[in-house]
Design an enzyme around this catalytic site. Structure first.
Site, PDB file in Angstrom:
ATOM      1  N   LYS A  31       2.674  24.871 -18.583  1.00 15.26           N
ATOM      2  CA  LYS A  31       2.212  24.443 -19.213  1.00 15.26           C
ATOM      3  C   LYS A  31       3.051  22.722 -19.003  1.00 15.26           C
ATOM      4  CE  LYS A  31       0.331  26.866 -22.612  1.00 15.26           C
ATOM      5  NZ  LYS A  31      -0.717  26.736 -22.740  1.00 15.26           N
ATOM      6  N   LYS A  81     -11.065  32.474 -24.916  1.00 13.06           N
ATOM      7  CA  LYS A  81     -10.208  33.159 -25.962  1.00 13.06           C
ATOM      8  C   LYS A  81     -11.248  33.958 -27.294  1.00 13.06           C
ATOM      9  CE  LYS A  81      -6.377  29.908 -25.127  1.00 13.06           C
ATOM     10  NZ  LYS A  81      -5.760  29.099 -25.419  1.00 13.06           N
TER      11      LYS A  81
HETATM   12  C1  LIG Z   1       1.501  32.654 -26.234  1.00 12.91           C
HETATM   13  C2  LIG Z   1       1.343  31.953 -24.951  1.00 12.91           C
HETATM   14  C3  LIG Z   1       1.590  30.375 -25.460  1.00 12.91           C
HETATM   15  C4  LIG Z   1      -0.671  32.120 -24.956  1.00 12.91           C
HETATM   16  C5  LIG Z   1      -1.129  31.984 -23.950  1.00 12.91           C
HETATM   17  N1  LIG Z   1      -0.132  31.883 -23.003  1.00 12.91           N
HETATM   18  C6  LIG Z   1      -1.294  30.155 -23.437  1.00 12.91           C
HETATM   19  O1  LIG Z   1      -0.943  29.822 -23.232  1.00 12.91           O
HETATM   20  N2  LIG Z   1      -2.110  29.629 -25.055  1.00 12.91           N
HETATM   21  C7  LIG Z   1      -2.423  28.453 -25.049  1.00 12.91           C
HETATM   22  C8  LIG Z   1      -3.116  27.997 -26.039  1.00 12.91           C
HETATM   23  C9  LIG Z   1      -1.988  27.377 -27.415  1.00 12.91           C
HETATM   24  O2  LIG Z   1      -1.755  27.999 -28.168  1.00 12.91           O
HETATM   25  C10 LIG Z   1      -1.317  27.503 -29.244  1.00 12.91           C
HETATM   26  C11 LIG Z   1      -1.185  25.580 -29.541  1.00 12.91           C
HETATM   27  C12 LIG Z   1      -0.959  24.622 -29.924  1.00 12.91           C
HETATM   28  O3  LIG Z   1      -0.706  23.525 -29.808  1.00 12.91           O
HETATM   29  C13 LIG Z   1      -0.741  25.304 -31.208  1.00 12.91           C
HETATM   30  C14 LIG Z   1      -0.893  26.652 -31.958  1.00 12.91           C
HETATM   31  C15 LIG Z   1      -0.998  27.613 -31.298  1.00 12.91           C
HETATM   32  C16 LIG Z   1      -0.922  29.101 -31.169  1.00 12.91           C
HETATM   33  O4  LIG Z   1      -1.449  29.857 -30.446  1.00 12.91           O
HETATM   34  N3  LIG Z   1      -0.744  28.766 -32.246  1.00 12.91           N
HETATM   35  C17 LIG Z   1      -0.471  26.846 -32.746  1.00 12.91           C
HETATM   36  C18 LIG Z   1      -1.677  27.433 -34.115  1.00 12.91           C
HETATM   37  C19 LIG Z   1      -3.384  27.779 -24.437  1.00 12.91           C
HETATM   38  O5  LIG Z   1      -4.293  28.465 -22.932  1.00 12.91           O
HETATM   39  O6  LIG Z   1      -3.911  26.672 -23.962  1.00 12.91           O
HETATM   40 MG   LIG Z   2      -4.816  26.139 -22.457  1.00 20.80          MG
END
Ligand SMILES: CC(C)C[C@H](N)C(=O)N[C@H](CCOc1cc(O)cc2c1C(=O)N[C@@H]2C)C(=O)O
Ligand SMILES: [Mg+2]
Length: 327
Positions: free
Chosen positions: A150, A246
């Site tokens: 990230k 997603k």
């Molecule tokens: C479990 C991992 C973190 C999921 C995946 N690998 C990932 O990186 N997904 C992100 C989405 C990030 O999810 C967020 C961001 C956020 O600001 C707030 C939330 C979430 C979430 O899952 N729940 C809360 C609402 C990606 O690909 O960007």
């Molecule tokens: Mg993403």
């Protein structure tokens, strides 16, 4: 036919903290949908995302508004015409898939997949922090074949450098969650190329990505916040090389399969991703991800506690769901 609808919210603790450019989380808050017929229950789960104007309340009221149609046995195809894409439709669509499988005795994979589903290597997400702290996270997971890093802060070149040094054998995806700017994108792409990053996810804010048409892509660039459904794909040609699909964006597995197939026809690479959710949310995505170029279904790996009958993760290898979990 009479079907019954139930909705709910649940919270699952995250092991530690999960941070991206938009903020930090210590729990996964999910909305569930259960559709029952003659005592047989189908389950779906979604994650409302404020970034897309969703809250738990708005998602539950969207689902509740479908109560009569669901009672009358609305099909998944009609559901797609009656509800907008997004988390609410995802929970209902996946509950209908699960119910159909249980009522018919035919696993969802028979409808959704061309060949029997297999275990898949998922990415594991390194939370946004200072470079040294991210290096420590990466070192602890250096045996995983794929790390998703990230980004979205000031020092992203230093973060890439630190993580690549700490996990030299892992392939890397970097995800800026819209955090880069026209001013820093070139230097960040160069850093990604220097450290052999495999994929850059959503560098710029959705709608402010026209510059991607002109700048070189030594590392392929993947749309996440910029892609929701198959209808939006044409606008991304020439800007992005991959799409991150997603279920919470497409509004379920039905529309996700359509987006995946259209993306392939148009020459996009395919990644299947997730929000911070439980195995119930990942289960349909594991079917969608069969044959994907990148799989990012690590939600349960970040949780301190998952659901009963959760997906089996062996290292980073995630197996298809058991019928007790879903489908
Ligand atoms: C479990 C991992 C973190 C999921 C995946 N690998 C990932 O990186 N997904 C992100 C989405 C990030 O999810 C967020 C961001 C956020 O600001 C707030 C939330 C979430 C979430 O899952 N729940 C809360 C609402 C990606 O690909 O960007
Ligand atoms: Mg993403």
């Amino acid at each position: 036919m009479t079907r019954e609808l139930a909705t709910g919210t649940e919270s699952f603790p995250i092991a530690g903290v999960f941070t991206i450019s938009r903020g930090s989380r210590t729990e996964a808050r999910v909305v569930t949908c259960t559709v029952s017929e003659n005592g047989v229950r189908g389950h779906g789960e979604c994650v409302p995302y404020p970034r897309y104007g969703e809250s738990e309340e708005s998602v539950i009221s969207q689902i509740d508004a479908m109560r009569e149609d669901i009672a009358n046995g609305i099909s998944r195809a009609d559901l797609a015409r009656s509800m907008p894409a997004g988390a609410a439709r995802n929970a209902v669509d996946c509950a209908l898939w699960d119910l159909e499988a249980k009522l018919s005795g035919r696993r969802a994979s028979i409808t959704a997949c061309t060949i029997p589903p297999r275990p898949l290597q998922t990415a594991y997400t390194i939370s946004l922090a200072e470079p040294e702290e991210m290096a420590a996270q990466a070192r602890a997971h250096a045996t995983r074949p794929l790390l998703k890093v990230k980004l979205g802060g000031e020092d992203d070149a230093a973060r890439i450098h630190a993580v690549a040094g700490a996990a030299p054998d892992s392939r890397l995806i970097v995800d800026a969650n819209e955090g880069w700017t026209e001013e820093n994108i070139r230097e960040n792409i160069l850093a990604a190329a220097e450290f052999h990053v495999a994929l850059i996810e959503q560098p710029l804010p959705a709608g402010k990505e026209e510059i991607l048409r002109e700048i070189p892509h030594p590392v392929p660039i993947c749309a996440d916040e910029s892609v929701h459904t198959a209808e939006g794909l044409a606008d991304l040609a020439g800007l992005y090389d991959f799409v991150n699909i997603k279920l919470d964006k497409t509004g379920g597995l039905t529309a996700a399969l359509e987006l995946r197939d259209r993306a392939r026809e148009m020459g996009f690479g395919v990644m299947v991703g997730c929000m911070v959710g439980t195995s119930l949310a990942m289960a349909p995505a594991v079917l969608l991800a069969q044959g994907a170029d990148f799989v990012d279904l690590d939600g349960p790996l970040l949780l301190a506690k998952d659901r009963p009958h959760g997906l089996s993760y062996t290292g980073s290898l995630v197996s298809p769901p058991s019928p007790q979990l879903w489908g």
